[in-house]
Design a protein around this motif. Structure first.
Motif, PDB file in Angstrom:
ATOM      1  N   ASP A   1      -1.306  -6.128   2.043  1.00 22.95           N
ATOM      2  CA  ASP A   1      -0.687  -7.462   2.061  1.00 22.95           C
ATOM      3  C   ASP A   1       0.580  -7.498   1.212  1.00 22.95           C
ATOM      4  O   ASP A   1       1.563  -8.152   1.553  1.00 22.95           O
ATOM      5  N   GLU A   2       0.594  -6.747   0.125  1.00 23.76           N
ATOM      6  CA  GLU A   2       1.793  -6.687  -0.724  1.00 23.76           C
ATOM      7  C   GLU A   2       2.935  -5.953   0.000  1.00 23.76           C
ATOM      8  O   GLU A   2       4.099  -6.375  -0.051  1.00 23.76           O
TER       9      GLU A   2
ATOM     10  N   LYS B   1       4.385  -8.278   2.573  1.00 27.49           N
ATOM     11  CA  LYS B   1       5.192  -9.318   1.924  1.00 27.49           C
ATOM     12  C   LYS B   1       6.570  -8.775   1.534  1.00 27.49           C
ATOM     13  O   LYS B   1       7.607  -9.381   1.784  1.00 27.49           O
ATOM     14  N   ARG B   2       6.583  -7.573   0.955  1.00 26.52           N
ATOM     15  CA  ARG B   2       7.866  -6.982   0.531  1.00 26.52           C
ATOM     16  C   ARG B   2       8.760  -6.672   1.727  1.00 26.52           C
ATOM     17  O   ARG B   2       9.965  -6.894   1.697  1.00 26.52           O
TER      18      ARG B   2
ATOM     19  N   CYS C   1      -0.243   0.996  -2.784  1.00 23.69           N
ATOM     20  CA  CYS C   1       0.063  -0.440  -2.730  1.00 23.69           C
ATOM     21  C   CYS C   1      -0.798  -1.108  -1.659  1.00 23.69           C
ATOM     22  O   CYS C   1      -0.938  -0.571  -0.554  1.00 23.69           O
TER      23      CYS C   1
ATOM     24  N   THR D   1       1.548  -1.979  -7.642  1.00 28.17           N
ATOM     25  CA  THR D   1       1.598  -3.441  -7.719  1.00 28.17           C
ATOM     26  C   THR D   1       2.238  -3.841  -9.040  1.00 28.17           C
ATOM     27  O   THR D   1       2.274  -3.050  -9.987  1.00 28.17           O
TER      28      THR D   1
ATOM     29  N   SER E   1       6.089   0.095  -0.069  1.00 28.81           N
ATOM     30  CA  SER E   1       5.360   0.347  -1.324  1.00 28.81           C
ATOM     31  C   SER E   1       6.313   0.485  -2.512  1.00 28.81           C
ATOM     32  O   SER E   1       5.871   0.487  -3.664  1.00 28.81           O
TER      33      SER E   1
END
Ligand SMILES: Nc1ncnc2c1ncn2[C@@H]1O[C@H](COP(=O)(O)OP(=O)(O)O)[C@@H](O)[C@H]1O
Ligand SMILES: O=c1ccn([C@@H]2O[C@H](COP(=O)(O)OP(=O)(O)O)[C@@H](O)[C@H]2O)c(=O)[nH]1
Ligand SMILES: [Mg+2]
Length: 246
Positions: A176-177, A180-181, A173, A227, A73
Motif C-alpha cells: 500500500d505504501e 501511494k508513492r 516496503c 517505511t 520502494s
C-alpha cells in the motif's frame, strides 16, 4: 516473509539527482574522511592500493551493489543519496532503458512497448546497457538500481559481466505504501498508470523476489525497512554502508 500481495503502477524521465541537505547522516563524516585527504596523497595512495578511486580509473574489479525492491520502494531516492555520500556511481537500469527509448533507436521502440506493459526487457539489451555504463563510469563502487529483475537477468549479468554482486540491498516496503508513492510520483512516466502498476507489482512478486531469495541463500542480501521518511530510511542505509569494506 518478503512476499507481499502486491497490488498496483509508472515511466519517468531520467533520474533526478537532487538530494536535500537533510539527506546526510551521522555516519557520513566517517566515510568522507579518506576522500578529504590532500589530492596528491590520495593519488599516491591509489598507486599502492588494489582498487583505483572512481576519479582515478579502475583497472580492478569494482565493488558492485545491486539495489532491489518493489516499484516505489524508494530505490532511486536512496541510490541518489548513497552516491552522494559514499562516492558510488549510480546506474539505474530503468533510466538506461529510458535513455535508449529517448535516443529513438529501433531497440527503444521495443523497450517502450515492454515498459508500458510492465514486463521485463530482454536480458541481453539491459545487461549490455549496464555493462557499457559500468565501463564508461570507470568507477570502483557501483550501485546497480532496479536490476536484476528476474532470474534470467541475473544469470545473463553473471555470464556477460563475469561477476556476482558483492551485496544486494533490498528495500522492503509494504504494497500500500509503494502504491501511494507511485501515485504521487507524477514524473510523466509511461508506466505511470494504474493498469501498468498492477502488472509491475505482480512481476515484482513473481519474478524479482526469487532473485532476492537466491542472493539471500548466498548470504548477500541486506534488507532495509523502507517505511518512514526518506531521511529515516537513509539513516539505516548509512549504517549499512558504513559497515562495508569497499
Ligand atoms: N520514504 C519515502 N516516503 C515517501 N515518499 C518517498 C519515499 N522515498 C521515495 N519517495 C517518493 O516515492 C516515489 C518513488 O520513489 P523512487 O525512489 O522513484 O522509487 P523506486 O525507484 O523504487 O521506484 C518518488 O516520488 C519519491 O520521491
Ligand atoms: O532491469 C530492468 C529494469 C527495468 N526494466 C523495465 O523498466 C521499468 C521501470 O523500471 P524502473 O527500475 O525505472 O522502475 P522503478 O522500480 O524504479 O519504479 C520496469 O517496470 C521494467 O518494465 C526492465 O525491464 N529491466
Ligand atoms: Mg526507480
Amino acid at each position: 516473509m518478503w512476499r507481499r500481495r502486491l497490488g498496483a503502477f509508472l515511466l519517468r524521465s531520467p533520474p533526478s539527482s537532487s538530494s536535500t541537505a537533510a539527506s546526510s547522516c551521522q555516519h557520513r563524516r566517517h566515510h568522507l574522511l579518506p576522500r578529504e585527504e590532500p589530492p596528491a596523497l590520495n593519488r599516491l595512495a591509489r598507486l599502492f592500493t588494489s582498487q583505483a578511486g572512481s576519479d582515478g580509473g579502475n583497472s580492478q574489479k569494482p565493488f558492485i551493489a545491486f539495489v532491489l525492491g518493489g516499484p516505489g520502494s524508494g530505490k532511486g531516492t536512496q541510490c541518489t543519496k548513497i552516491a552522494l555520500d559514499f562516492g558510488f556511481a549510480h546506474l539505474s537500469a530503468g533510466d538506461l532503458l529510458r535513455h535508449e527509448i529517448a535516443s529513438g533507436s529501433e531497440k527503444g521502440e521495443l523497450i517502450v512497448d515492454i515498459i508500458k506493459e510492465g514486463r521485463i526487457v530482454p536480458s541481453e539489451i539491459t545487461v549490455e546497457l549496464i555493462r557499457k555504463a559500468m565501463e564508461a563510469s570507470n568507477a570502483n563502487k557501483v550501485l546497480i538500481d532496479g536490476f536484476p529483475r528476474c532470474e534470467e537477468n541475473r544469470i545473463a549479468f553473471e555470464r556477460i559481466v563475469g561477476r556476482e554482486p558483492d551485496i544486494v540491498v533490498f528495500f522492503d516496503c509494504p504494497e500500500d505504501e509503494m502504491v501511494k508513492r507511485l501515485l504521487g510520483r507524477n514524473q510523466g512516466r509511461v508506466d505511470d498508470n494504474i493498469e501498468t502498476i498492477k502488472k509491475r507489482l505482480k512481476v515484482f512478486e513473481s519474478l524479482n523476489i526469487p532473485v532476492i531469495d537466491y542472493y539471500s541463500s548466498r548470504g548477500k542480501v541486506r534488507k532495509i525497512n523502507a517505511t518512514g521518511t526518506a531521511d529515516e530510511i537513509f539513516e539505516a542505509v548509512c549504517k549499512l554502508f558504513s559497515s562495508l569494506r569497499f
